[in-house]
Design a protein around this motif. Sequence first.
Motif, PDB file in Angstrom:
ATOM      1  N   PRO A 226      -6.253   8.011  -0.714  1.00  9.19           N
ATOM      2  CA  PRO A 226      -6.085   8.411   0.695  1.00  9.19           C
ATOM      3  C   PRO A 226      -5.806   7.252   1.639  1.00  9.19           C
ATOM      4  N   ASP A 227      -6.103   6.009   1.211  1.00 12.76           N
ATOM      5  CA  ASP A 227      -5.852   4.859   2.076  1.00 12.76           C
ATOM      6  C   ASP A 227      -4.501   4.212   1.775  1.00 12.76           C
ATOM      7  N   HIS A 228      -3.695   4.827   0.914  1.00  2.62           N
ATOM      8  CA  HIS A 228      -2.354   4.332   0.648  1.00  2.62           C
ATOM      9  C   HIS A 228      -1.326   5.294   1.253  1.00  2.62           C
ATOM     10  N   TYR A 229      -0.057   4.892   1.195  1.00  4.52           N
ATOM     11  CA  TYR A 229       0.994   5.670   1.850  1.00  4.52           C
ATOM     12  C   TYR A 229       2.038   6.082   0.822  1.00  4.52           C
ATOM     13  N   ILE A 230       2.579   7.288   0.997  1.00  5.15           N
ATOM     14  CA  ILE A 230       3.512   7.822   0.008  1.00  5.15           C
ATOM     15  C   ILE A 230       4.665   8.504   0.726  1.00  5.15           C
ATOM     16  N   PHE A 231       5.868   8.303   0.194  1.00  4.59           N
ATOM     17  CA  PHE A 231       7.008   9.058   0.723  1.00  4.59           C
ATOM     18  C   PHE A 231       7.745   9.714  -0.439  1.00  4.59           C
ATOM     19  N   THR A 232       8.325  10.886  -0.167  1.00  6.70           N
ATOM     20  CA  THR A 232       9.248  11.484  -1.128  1.00  6.70           C
ATOM     21  C   THR A 232      10.646  11.342  -0.558  1.00  6.70           C
TER      22      THR A 232
ATOM     23  N   LYS B 227       0.834  -1.212   0.000  1.00  3.27           N
ATOM     24  CA  LYS B 227       0.000   0.000   0.000  1.00  3.27           C
ATOM     25  C   LYS B 227       0.865   1.257   0.000  1.00  3.27           C
ATOM     26  N   CYS B 228       2.118   1.123  -0.391  1.00  9.76           N
ATOM     27  CA  CYS B 228       3.057   2.240  -0.285  1.00  9.76           C
ATOM     28  C   CYS B 228       3.654   2.562  -1.649  1.00  9.76           C
TER      29      CYS B 228
ATOM     30  N   GLY C  47      -0.686  20.756   5.069  1.00 16.00           N
ATOM     31  CA  GLY C  47      -0.830  19.601   5.950  1.00 16.00           C
ATOM     32  C   GLY C  47      -1.059  18.317   5.189  1.00 16.00           C
ATOM     33  N   GLU C  48      -0.401  18.182   4.025  1.00 17.69           N
ATOM     34  CA  GLU C  48      -0.541  16.945   3.241  1.00 17.69           C
ATOM     35  C   GLU C  48      -0.073  15.760   4.073  1.00 17.69           C
ATOM     36  N   LYS C  49      -0.821  14.675   4.004  1.00 21.20           N
ATOM     37  CA  LYS C  49      -0.464  13.506   4.806  1.00 21.20           C
ATOM     38  C   LYS C  49       0.555  12.661   4.058  1.00 21.20           C
ATOM     39  N   ILE C  50       1.751  13.238   3.875  1.00 24.60           N
ATOM     40  CA  ILE C  50       2.833  12.553   3.165  1.00 24.60           C
ATOM     41  C   ILE C  50       4.073  12.566   4.066  1.00 24.60           C
TER      42      ILE C  50
END
Lengths: 244, 68
Positions: free
Chosen positions: A84-90, A43-44, A112-115
């Motif tokens: 919105p139910d997955h996860y993301i990183f930069t 999920k990422c 306030g992005e949820k990242i």
Amino acid sequence: MTVVFKKTPVLRDVPLHYCPGCGHGIVHRMVSEVIEELGIQDKCAGVAPVGCAVFAYNYFDVDMYEAAHGRAPAVATGFKRVHPDHYIFTYQGDGDLASIGTAEIVHAAHRGEKITTIFINNAIYGMTGGQMAPTTLVGQKTTTSPLGRDKDHCGEPIRMAEMLATISGSAFIARCALNSTPNLIKTKAAIKKAFETQIARKGFSMVEILSPCPTNWGKSPAEAMDWIADAMIPYYPLGTFKEV
Amino acid sequence: MNKVTILEDWCKGCGLCVRACPKAVLAISTTHLNKKGYYPAEVANPEACIACAACARTCPDTAIEIEK
């Protein structure tokens, strides 16, 4: 015999292209281990930057984007809003995040992005050949500041963690370093905390990591680690600047 | 006995594992080149290993595995 340490499967089975002693490999491994420990591999997704870590998409075994220079937070914003139910990183360097991409990171944090952002600060432009970056220390010699960075001409280096901690949309902001075993353990704990902040939907999370660039600093890998302690940490203090 | 394994062809000979090891278990080879053309790390003093994984935590190339 029991296995104490083995490469995580979230890091693909390919050798990294980085220079000997580069901090990127250490952070790649830590991020991969955190993704495995949190059980979010399926999920990422991640966003690779422009810079030495541009090939990060070859190394993480999650879906990866490649963003235009500095625009990783904007791409991550799009992903997170659609999924919105997955996860993301930069995963961004100081040239990417603190220079050309400053607007994107400030406004992603402000909204306030949820990242989650992993910010590699090595005080220099690595891929392009060791030029002065906004994070280069006063007096530090680079190919474009051969006499050392002049404070009157170029100003003082920018402290991104402190700046983003003042923004209301940020939820977890920390700075860590890779120079010793205790600091390596703290760095991985901070990366995990940043992902947990995203999972809890608290807001924007970033970990700034002081990382060695032995090639462009003109030092051996061991000397580069010592330089983080002697020169970088006094200007870039470690710690958690914001946690909600 | 604790066992540290260097994946020799992944190693770039940076020496950070040698710096991190509290028991001087590891050393950089002075005689032997790997496939990449680097002098890799090698296990010089295997009996001293306490399986703390300090070397593996600092290895930028994930070239170290540890068992105990």
